[in-house]
Write a protein that holds these residues in place. Structure first.
Motif, PDB file in Angstrom:
ATOM      1  N   ASP A 102      47.084  39.214  38.807  1.00 53.97           N
ATOM      2  CA  ASP A 102      45.759  39.303  39.421  1.00 53.97           C
ATOM      3  C   ASP A 102      44.704  39.637  38.370  1.00 53.97           C
ATOM      4  O   ASP A 102      43.588  39.087  38.381  1.00 53.97           O
ATOM      5  CB  ASP A 102      45.748  40.364  40.512  1.00 53.97           C
ATOM      6  CG  ASP A 102      46.599  39.947  41.712  1.00 53.97           C
ATOM      7  OD1 ASP A 102      46.881  38.737  41.828  1.00 53.97           O
ATOM      8  OD2 ASP A 102      46.984  40.838  42.515  1.00 53.97           O
ATOM      9  N   VAL A 103      45.041  40.573  37.464  1.00 48.39           N
ATOM     10  CA  VAL A 103      44.095  40.940  36.408  1.00 48.39           C
ATOM     11  C   VAL A 103      43.806  39.736  35.532  1.00 48.39           C
ATOM     12  O   VAL A 103      42.645  39.454  35.181  1.00 48.39           O
ATOM     13  CB  VAL A 103      44.658  42.109  35.570  1.00 48.39           C
ATOM     14  CG1 VAL A 103      43.804  42.339  34.321  1.00 48.39           C
ATOM     15  CG2 VAL A 103      44.755  43.366  36.401  1.00 48.39           C
ATOM     16  N   LEU A 104      44.867  38.983  35.171  1.00 54.98           N
ATOM     17  CA  LEU A 104      44.663  37.823  34.319  1.00 54.98           C
ATOM     18  C   LEU A 104      43.812  36.762  35.006  1.00 54.98           C
ATOM     19  O   LEU A 104      42.966  36.111  34.371  1.00 54.98           O
ATOM     20  CB  LEU A 104      46.015  37.234  33.922  1.00 54.98           C
ATOM     21  CG  LEU A 104      46.795  38.017  32.849  1.00 54.98           C
ATOM     22  CD1 LEU A 104      48.194  37.443  32.695  1.00 54.98           C
ATOM     23  CD2 LEU A 104      46.047  37.969  31.519  1.00 54.98           C
ATOM     24  N   LEU A 105      44.037  36.558  36.291  1.00 57.21           N
ATOM     25  CA  LEU A 105      43.234  35.573  37.019  1.00 57.21           C
ATOM     26  C   LEU A 105      41.758  35.938  36.979  1.00 57.21           C
ATOM     27  O   LEU A 105      40.895  35.079  36.746  1.00 57.21           O
ATOM     28  CB  LEU A 105      43.726  35.462  38.461  1.00 57.21           C
ATOM     29  CG  LEU A 105      45.075  34.777  38.669  1.00 57.21           C
ATOM     30  CD1 LEU A 105      45.502  34.841  40.133  1.00 57.21           C
ATOM     31  CD2 LEU A 105      45.018  33.321  38.196  1.00 57.21           C
ATOM     32  N   GLU A 106      41.452  37.205  37.229  1.00 61.05           N
ATOM     33  CA  GLU A 106      40.060  37.633  37.228  1.00 61.05           C
ATOM     34  C   GLU A 106      39.467  37.516  35.828  1.00 61.05           C
ATOM     35  O   GLU A 106      38.303  37.136  35.663  1.00 61.05           O
ATOM     36  CB  GLU A 106      39.946  39.075  37.725  1.00 61.05           C
ATOM     37  CG  GLU A 106      40.329  39.268  39.178  1.00 61.05           C
ATOM     38  CD  GLU A 106      39.376  38.508  40.103  1.00 61.05           C
ATOM     39  OE1 GLU A 106      38.193  38.361  39.731  1.00 61.05           O
ATOM     40  OE2 GLU A 106      39.801  38.086  41.187  1.00 61.05           O
ATOM     41  N   LEU A 107      40.265  37.854  34.795  1.00 63.68           N
ATOM     42  CA  LEU A 107      39.759  37.759  33.436  1.00 63.68           C
ATOM     43  C   LEU A 107      39.498  36.302  33.066  1.00 63.68           C
ATOM     44  O   LEU A 107      38.502  35.977  32.394  1.00 63.68           O
ATOM     45  CB  LEU A 107      40.763  38.377  32.447  1.00 63.68           C
ATOM     46  CG  LEU A 107      40.976  39.901  32.538  1.00 63.68           C
ATOM     47  CD1 LEU A 107      42.034  40.355  31.532  1.00 63.68           C
ATOM     48  CD2 LEU A 107      39.674  40.652  32.293  1.00 63.68           C
ATOM     49  N   GLU A 108      40.384  35.397  33.500  1.00 64.06           N
ATOM     50  CA  GLU A 108      40.180  33.975  33.225  1.00 64.06           C
ATOM     51  C   GLU A 108      38.917  33.470  33.903  1.00 64.06           C
ATOM     52  O   GLU A 108      38.185  32.642  33.340  1.00 64.06           O
ATOM     53  CB  GLU A 108      41.399  33.182  33.709  1.00 64.06           C
ATOM     54  CG  GLU A 108      42.680  33.434  32.936  1.00 64.06           C
ATOM     55  CD  GLU A 108      42.643  32.848  31.545  1.00 64.06           C
ATOM     56  OE1 GLU A 108      41.738  32.037  31.253  1.00 64.06           O
ATOM     57  OE2 GLU A 108      43.516  33.200  30.730  1.00 64.06           O
TER      58      GLU A 108
END
Length: 809
Positions: A756-762
């Protein structure tokens, strides 16, 4: 018939010749007795004269004192008693005894045997005629004739043994002659001996050396800097002196004599109240000096010079005196006796107060601040610089005087009491211009000087410059000519701030000050609008290429010498650039932040991959059974080691696997915390860029919205919402590693949160790329406009050249 005839016949008298011999013998005996008795008396008196003289005088040659009057009186009494006994026993009792002719005749008969009792018979018959009746007259007549015949050859002197008498007379004569010679040759000494031995006067014997006890010096301890207060000499009064208990003193003695008679050392014989006795030697100090005869009582022959020499001693028992000391000082043949050092309490300060009048710039009557007041002195007391104070102190004893020494100025102030004594004294300090140190030495009514001066130390609190802790908010290293500079922070002073300002300098030449208002608690929040400044003062207009220096300064209310203190904050040196140049710089910063953000995403991705491995290792461990192929494969990987190493047991493989999973989980936690902090920094940096756009007036609403709404705010939401949840799940994973099932569930949850963190960062990264693309388009448009402007300038230049050529054809 014959008897009757004899009794009636008159007895003849003793022959005159015999009577003369007997009388001469009698006179000789009496003379012998007188001579012998008087000779013995003279011998006794002579011996006692020399003995008493020796006992009285000889000890002073080794430093002892003369005999006391009482002792001399006892000696004189003994001499008189023995003399009386000699005269009675040898003279009066013998010289006045009746010596009959019969006794004299017996003495002669014993000496001269030729008398054959004729002399005794003749003398006895004449003395007692009644005895003659028993003898015939013829026999008596024959006896008389025989006695007369023999008496002719008698020498009265031969009766006596003159040897003892001669010895006595010789001894008496010799003693008398020695005394007469002493009186003739040493008349002054003879007169002194006569006065002391017979008149019982206390006139001392003359000395070759005269010793004088000068006094003592109280040795005071050093107070630092290797400098000790100078010792002060205190003289004895009637042989008595008082010192403080525990004080160390130095005894000073002076000797007078000829150059060859001055002693190498003087000796102290002491006894303490505690019963201790001893003998110590004083050391010579300094060179001898010649003195006048009036300075000393010793007599010197002719023109012989008199010299003086100083001696000192500061060892035991005069070091750390705890009990009364009685002592004598001996210098060759002179002794000074009955000196005493009494121990009393040391004078000391038992209390002190400071009457303070503070500098006028500190006084605030409305708030009752820094008004004049009295405070108790204590060690380490601190007062503001410039304070006027009076030190009022009280001692434990009556004082005669007080010495106040300032080691900084090397000045000493002496306070004497009008009535000769007192306990309280005061010392005024007009202005406390620095740290004040005073060494107070007390001289009390007992003539005791405090061994260690009482040190008073007052620290001066300097008025420090104001503390300026401000910063420029939303301003980078480059600004535009229309920049608005926000300033935030605090300005504080130890007392009060008089004023504050911003010192602005352009190119180190043109400068100007802008006032800075200070709110409560020293808070500062202001701004300097250089576009407005340009509108008001064209001479202070910023131009691209200028160097702008900004410093926030503040002054306090100090009104003492030197004026107020000025404090300065950080110095900011800014480059003045065009708006396009500033935008280009900000675009570069955005690009750098995007590169850093990409690296953060890679690190978070790596962290997620570690969590996937933790989950995979947990699943492999839970499903493996001994003998399974997969289990054997995992075992081979875990057993990878150097050739020759032993294979691990199943228990060892399980322990190693758990340690590996724990390490990866902890590394994921560390990476999560690190990434959250770095992402927060990237977000704040984007907000700073946005603020710089606003402050430099090169902002557009669209660009501001994109930086804040599309980048900064989403990043802060990720940091504040998603990362805390990820940290919580990682902690749960670490705690459940020992439980295979729970550990696998926790690993799955942590992986999901990381995704989830990676998705938001992307998603944010895509917005950054869009913004970057937009900025590149703007940059290209800006470049086209600049090229167009250059082309227009070149066209105008060519047209001017063409016109000029046509004119000059």
């Amino acid at each position: 018939m014959s008897n009757t005839t004899m009794s009636n016949t008159t007895t003849p008298e003793l022959d005159a010749r015999i009577r003369r011999v007997l009388g001469a013998l009698r006179w000789r005996i009496r003379a012998y007795v007188w001579l012998e008795g008087l000779a013995l008396a003279v011998v006794w008196l002579g011996l006692m004269f020399w003995a008493a003289l020796a006992v009285d005088y000889l000890p002073i040659l080794v430093g002892a004192s003369e005999l006391s009057r009482a002792f001399r009186a006892i000696v004189l009494l003994i001499v008189a008693v023995v003399l009386g006994y000699i005269l009675y026993q040898w003279v009066f009792r013998r010289a006045f005894v009746r010596m009959a002719d019969h006794s004299m005749a017996v003495l002669l008969e014993r000496r001269y045997r030729e008398f054959q009792d004729a002399l005794v018979t003749s003398v006895e018959m004449k003395e007692r005629p009644d005895h003659a009746t028993d003898f015939s007259p013829e026999m008596l007549t024959q006896a008389d004739e025989q006695a007369l015949a023999a008496i002719r050859g008698v020498s009265v002197g031969s009766v006596f043994n003159t040897g003892p008498l001669l010895w006595k007379l010789a001894g008496a004569s010799l003693l008398a002659l020695t005394i007469l010679a002493f009186g003739f040759l040493q008349s002054d000494a003879f007169a002194t001996a006569a006065k002391r031995l017979y008149l019982l006067e206390n006139e001392p014997w003359p000395r070759r050396v005269q010793v004088e006890v000068v006094g003592i010096e109280v040795l005071r301890a050093s107070l630092g800097e290797g400098k000790a207060p100078p010792p002060q000499l205190v003289e004895f009064e009637d042989g008595r002196i008082r010192v403080a208990r525990g004080a160390s003193v130095r005894l000073n003695v002076r000797a007078f004599a000829g150059a060859d008679d001055l002693p190498e050392t003087c000796t102290i014989l002491y006894r303490t109240e505690d019963g201790e006795r001893g003998r110590v030697s004083m050391k010579k100090i300094g060179q001898m000096r010649q003195v006048s005869r009036e300075e000393t009582t010793i007599s010197r022959a002719g023109d012989e010079a008199v010299y003086s020499q100083k001696y000192v001693y500061d060892g035991k028992p005069f070091k750390g005196v705890l009990s009364t000391i009685e002592f004598d000082v001996i210098g060759r043949d002179h002794r000074m006796s009955d000196y005493r050092v009494d121990v009393v309490d040391s004078p000391t300060i038992v209390g002190a107060k400071l009457n303070c009048e503070f500098p006028s710039y500190l006084v605030n009557k409305e708030l009752d601040l820094w008004l004049p007041r009295e405070i108790d002195y204590r060690s380490g007391v601190q007062l503001p610089l410039g304070t006027k104070l009076t030190i009022a102190a009280q001692a434990n004893k009556e004082l005669k005087k007080v010495h106040i020494y300032n080691p900084e100025t090397d000045e000493t102030t002496t306070i004497e009491f009008p009535d000769g004594k007192g306990r309280e004294f005061a010392f005024e300090v007009p202005s406390l211009d620095g740290n004040l140190t005073l060494d107070v030495t007390l001289h009390d009514a007992d003539n005791v000087i405090s061994e260690r001066p009482h040190r008073l130390h007052i620290s001066a609190i300097p008025d420090e410059p104001p503390t300026v802790a401000v910063r420029l908010k939303g301003i980078g290293m480059a600004v535009t000519p229309d920049v608005l500079v926000p300033i935030e922070g605090t300005i504080q002073d130890d007392y009060a701030v008089e004023r504050a300002w911003v010192a602005a300098t352009v190119n180190e030449a043109n400068s100007r000050e802008f006032p800075v208002p200070i709110a409560s608690a020293g808070a500062v929040k202001t701004e300097v609008d250089f576009r407005e400044v340009r509108n008001q003062d064209e001479q202070f207009a910023l131009q691209p290429g200028d160097k702008l220096t900004l410093t926030v300064q503040a002054a306090d209310k100090l009104d003492l010498a030197g004026g107020p203190n000025v404090g300065s904050g950080d110095k900011y040196q800014l480059d003045v650039v065009t708006p396009d140049a500033l935008l280009a710089l900000l675009d570069q910063r955005e690009y750098g932040l995007r590169m850093r953000f990409l690296q953060i995403i890679d690190e978070v991705t790596q962290m997620r991959d570690d969590l996937v491995r933790v989950k995979a290792e947990g699943l492999a461990d839970s499903s493996a059974e001994p003998g399974d192929a997969d289990s054997e494969s995992d075992a081979e990987s875990l057993n990878a080691a150097e050739p020759g190493d032993t294979r691990l047991t199943p228990e060892q493989r399980a322990q190693r696997l758990r340690s590996l999973r724990l390490l990866r989980t902890q590394r994921a936690q560390t990476q999560s915390e690190k990434s959250a902090q770095e992402i927060s920094g990237v977000a704040l940096s984007f907000l700073d860029i946005r603020q710089e756009l606003v402050n430099n007036r090169v902002d557009t609403q669209d660009r501001k919205d994109r930086l804040k709404d599309l980048v900064a705010d989403p990043l802060l939401l990720i940091v504040n919402n998603l990362f805390p949840e990820l940290d919580s799940r990682l902690k749960t994973l670490e705690a459940s590693l020992d439980d295979r099932e729970a550990g696998n569930v926790a690993a799955e949850a942590a992986i999901a949160q990381a995704n989830d963190v990676l998705l938001e960062l992307e998603a944010v990264l895509e917005k950054m790329i869009d913004i970057q693309d937009f900025n590149e388009i703007i940059a290209e448009v800006r470049a086209l406009l600049e090229a167009q402007e250059k082309l227009l300038e070149q066209t105008k230049s060519e047209q001017k050249k063409s016109v000029l050529q046509d004119l000059f054809k």
